[in-house]
Design a protein around this motif. Structure first.
Motif, PDB file in Angstrom:
ATOM      1  N   LEU A 385      35.190  42.574  46.440  1.00  0.00           N
ATOM      2  CA  LEU A 385      35.415  41.457  45.529  1.00  0.00           C
ATOM      3  C   LEU A 385      36.766  41.550  44.852  1.00  0.00           C
ATOM      4  O   LEU A 385      37.237  40.608  44.268  1.00  0.00           O
ATOM      5  N   LYS A 386      37.382  42.755  44.921  1.00  0.00           N
ATOM      6  CA  LYS A 386      38.681  42.923  44.286  1.00  0.00           C
ATOM      7  C   LYS A 386      39.629  41.873  44.820  1.00  0.00           C
ATOM      8  O   LYS A 386      40.442  41.320  44.122  1.00  0.00           O
ATOM      9  N   ARG A 387      39.528  41.619  46.133  1.00  0.00           N
ATOM     10  CA  ARG A 387      40.484  40.705  46.710  1.00  0.00           C
ATOM     11  C   ARG A 387      39.876  39.414  47.217  1.00  0.00           C
ATOM     12  O   ARG A 387      40.541  38.402  47.265  1.00  0.00           O
ATOM     13  N   GLY A 388      38.620  39.471  47.628  1.00  0.00           N
ATOM     14  CA  GLY A 388      38.097  38.288  48.313  1.00  0.00           C
ATOM     15  C   GLY A 388      37.314  37.361  47.412  1.00  0.00           C
ATOM     16  O   GLY A 388      37.133  37.613  46.238  1.00  0.00           O
TER      17      GLY A 388
END
Lengths: 420, 174
Positions: A385-388
């Motif tokens: 979830l950090k990036r997506g």
């Protein structure tokens, strides 16, 4: 013992520094911004079902348990939850560095800069001199020595024929070089429960905060590393390491092929003469206040899992690598110019997948054990979830839960197999 | 419990954190970045509540003003009709919730608007017919003047016993 005294003294010093800031602020009659280490708002840990039923109960005289029906007031629950997450959400908190209660004389962890008195500024300046003028060059030299020796010696060992001598030397060389690197970071590590150290043919699983995790674990035991082959200096190191003992490096193209990855890992663990594999199942660096969802790949292989919990003490230097904010070199320089890196490593007793447990449940069980030991919050959220973007499945979960209490007859609910 | 300047600073930090471009204003995309909000079935609606009609950005005072709806109600406030209604009173909270339903702001929750909300909250979990039944029943219960829509007064009446002060309030820690 000496190290414990050192860290204790440093800690007392930081508390004193914080008190001075608070005093300075009070003198000027300003309000101090106190960083809350955890949350801004009080969140009630009730479930969707409980809360909505409670709202409905207060609003009507009907016997609730017999009728699960939509009420206009149901929207309050979702509205409040939504606004709560706008004010303070669990996930984004985990991806930024932890906030400290007291100031450790590093500007990067200070928010009340303008309340520092002259005395404190002088001290801070002194600190800068010591850290950048003395400690940093010393550490950088050590780091280069450590890495250089690693590359050089492993290449030499690689020339030897495979056998006991080679393994023995390779072990010694790896350990020595990692210990030099540990000194280069001035890492004060406390190992607990060493009798549970991972054995050959097993998989060692740990929570991930920074690339330093590898150095910390590898300086206390020999592991087979797993990872993608990089270019540049990193690639050179990887290639020479694998000459001395079998690490598992993947080409970029191979990483996408999950079956290939799984096969190579299982081949490795089956060979009992090979070292235990070291894997970080979160898949990315988390800020060391929680443990996120473990990717199930390593848990499907079916060998014994040795969980390890790593907890850094953030007062001495924040080890978290925010890879979207800082590059690797920048990060290492920050690490080497902090006071010290203090951390604890717990070797947890080995775990095996039980009858009737699937990989995901096993992964969660291991994750819970690591979180409990390290004093970290056990989160279901995905490190990805950090990036997506958030997957739609999470929203569907909420809708599913809500539909159970707002639709009168259960046969109205859509059968997922479409038999209705 | 009063909001202190320290709380405002904390909210401002949060505002700055959400403001990825550093423009001093929040846009729709900034709100959409909040992961937990994406998981909320009416997430988009809640985001919409922050933007006045026609506005594309939210500045800090507006941000706080909307959040202030969720301050716990001051029970001891004397009912003074000369003073403007505080933004966290029971009526204001009800108005906030009402507007979540009434997207076109015509003062009534039409059947279509209600269906839209139900669709968002239940998604694929129920069929269209079931949604219509639920909407029918809800309107039937609340609609007193039989105009097939729910006005604010009807909304307020149907919720008169609900403990809104507690359920639509967010408490600051210390």
């Amino acid at each position: 013992m000496k190290k414990k005294v050192q860290s204790h003294n440093l800690a007392m010093f930081y508390d004193w520094a914080t008190l001075r800031i608070e005093r300075g602020a009070k003198e000027k009659n300003h309000l101090l911004y106190k960083p809350y280490s955890n949350a801004i708002i009080a969140k009630e840990p009730t479930s969707l079902e409980e809360e909505i039923k409670e709202i409905r109960r207060s609003g009507s005289n009907r016997d609730l348990d017999s009728a699960s029906e939509f009420e206009m007031s149901d929207i309050f629950y979702f509205a409040r939850r939504g606004v709560e997450s706008i004010m303070d959400d669990e996930v984004t908190k985990r991806f930024s560095a932890e906030e400290l209660e007291s100031w450790n004389l590093l500007t990067r962890s200070n928010y009340n800069f303008h309340y520092i008195s002259l005395r404190l500024t002088v001290l801070w300046g002194l600190g800068v001199l010591i850290r950048y003028g003395f400690l940093l060059p010393l550490r950088v030299t050590l780091a280069f020595t450590g890495v250089g020796l690693l590359v050089f010696l492993t290449s030499i060992i690689g020339l030897l024929p495979n056998g006991r001598m080679k393994n023995f030397l390779s072990e010694k060389v790896h350990l020595m070089c990692y210990r030099i690197c540990v000194r280069a970071l001035t890492a004060i590590i406390t190992y607990h429960d060493r009798e549970n150290k991972p054995k050959n043919g097993g998989i060692c699983v740990a929570n991930h905060t920074s690339p330093i995790d590898v150095i910390i674990l590898a300086s206390d035991g020999c592991y087979a590393m797993v990872g993608q082959i990089h270019g540049g200096l990193m690639g050179v190191i990887q290639r020479s390491m694998v000459k001395a003992c079998p690490h598992i490096w993947f080409e970029r193209s191979e990483v996408k092929d999950r079956h290939l990855v799984a096969k190579r890992l299982s081949d490795h663990v089956e060979d009992k003469s090979k070292l235990p594999i070291l894997i970080f199942p979160e898949g990315t660096c988390i800020n060391n206040t929680s443990v996120m969802m473990f990717k199930k790949g390593s848990f499907e292989i079916g060998s014994t899992v040795y969980p390890v919990a790593i907890k850094y003490d953030p007062r001495f230097g924040d080890a978290f690598w925010n890879s979207s904010k800082f590059g690797m070199v920048n990060y290492l320089l920050r690490m080497m110019s902090s006071w010290a890196i203090v951390c604890s490593v717990w070797y947890l007793p080995p775990m095996c997948r039980e009858e009737g447990e699937d990989a995901v449940q096993f992964a969660n069980r291991v994750k819970a054990a690591i979180a409990r030991q390290g004093g970290l919050v056990d989160l279901l959220w995905d490190g990805g979830l950090k990036r997506g973007k958030v997957k739609d499945t999470f929203k569907e979960e909420q809708q599913k839960l809500y539909s159970k209490i707002s639709c009168m007859e259960t046969d109205w609910l859509r059968d997922p197999l479409g038999h209705h | 419990m009063k909001i202190s300047p320290a709380h405002i600073i904390r909210l401002y930090d949060r505002f700055e954190f959400l403001d990825k471009e550093g423009s001093g204003q929040l846009r729709l995309e900034d709100f959409a970045e909040v992961k937990e909000l994406a998981m909320n079935p009416i997430g988009d609606r809640i985001i919409g509540a922050f933007f006045s009609p026609g506005q594309e950005t939210v500045d800090f005072p507006s941000f706080v003003r909307i959040l202030a709806h969720f301050r716990p109600t001051d029970k001891n406030r004397a009912k003074d009709s000369t003073q403007p209604e505080p933004v966290n009173s029971r009526t204001s909270k009800l108005k906030f919730a009402f507007q979540l339903y009434d997207q076109d702001r015509d003062g009534k929750i039409s059947r279509a608007e209600l269906l839209q909300v139900l669709r968002e909250m239940l998604g694929m979990q129920v069929t269209e017919e079931q949604l219509e039944s639920i909407a029918d029943r809800a309107i039937q219960e609340a609609d007193l003047d039989r105009d097939d829509a729910i006005s604010f007064e009807e909304f307020r009446k149907s919720l008169e016993k609900v403990n809104i002060e507690h359920k639509m309030s967010i408490r600051f820690l210390r």
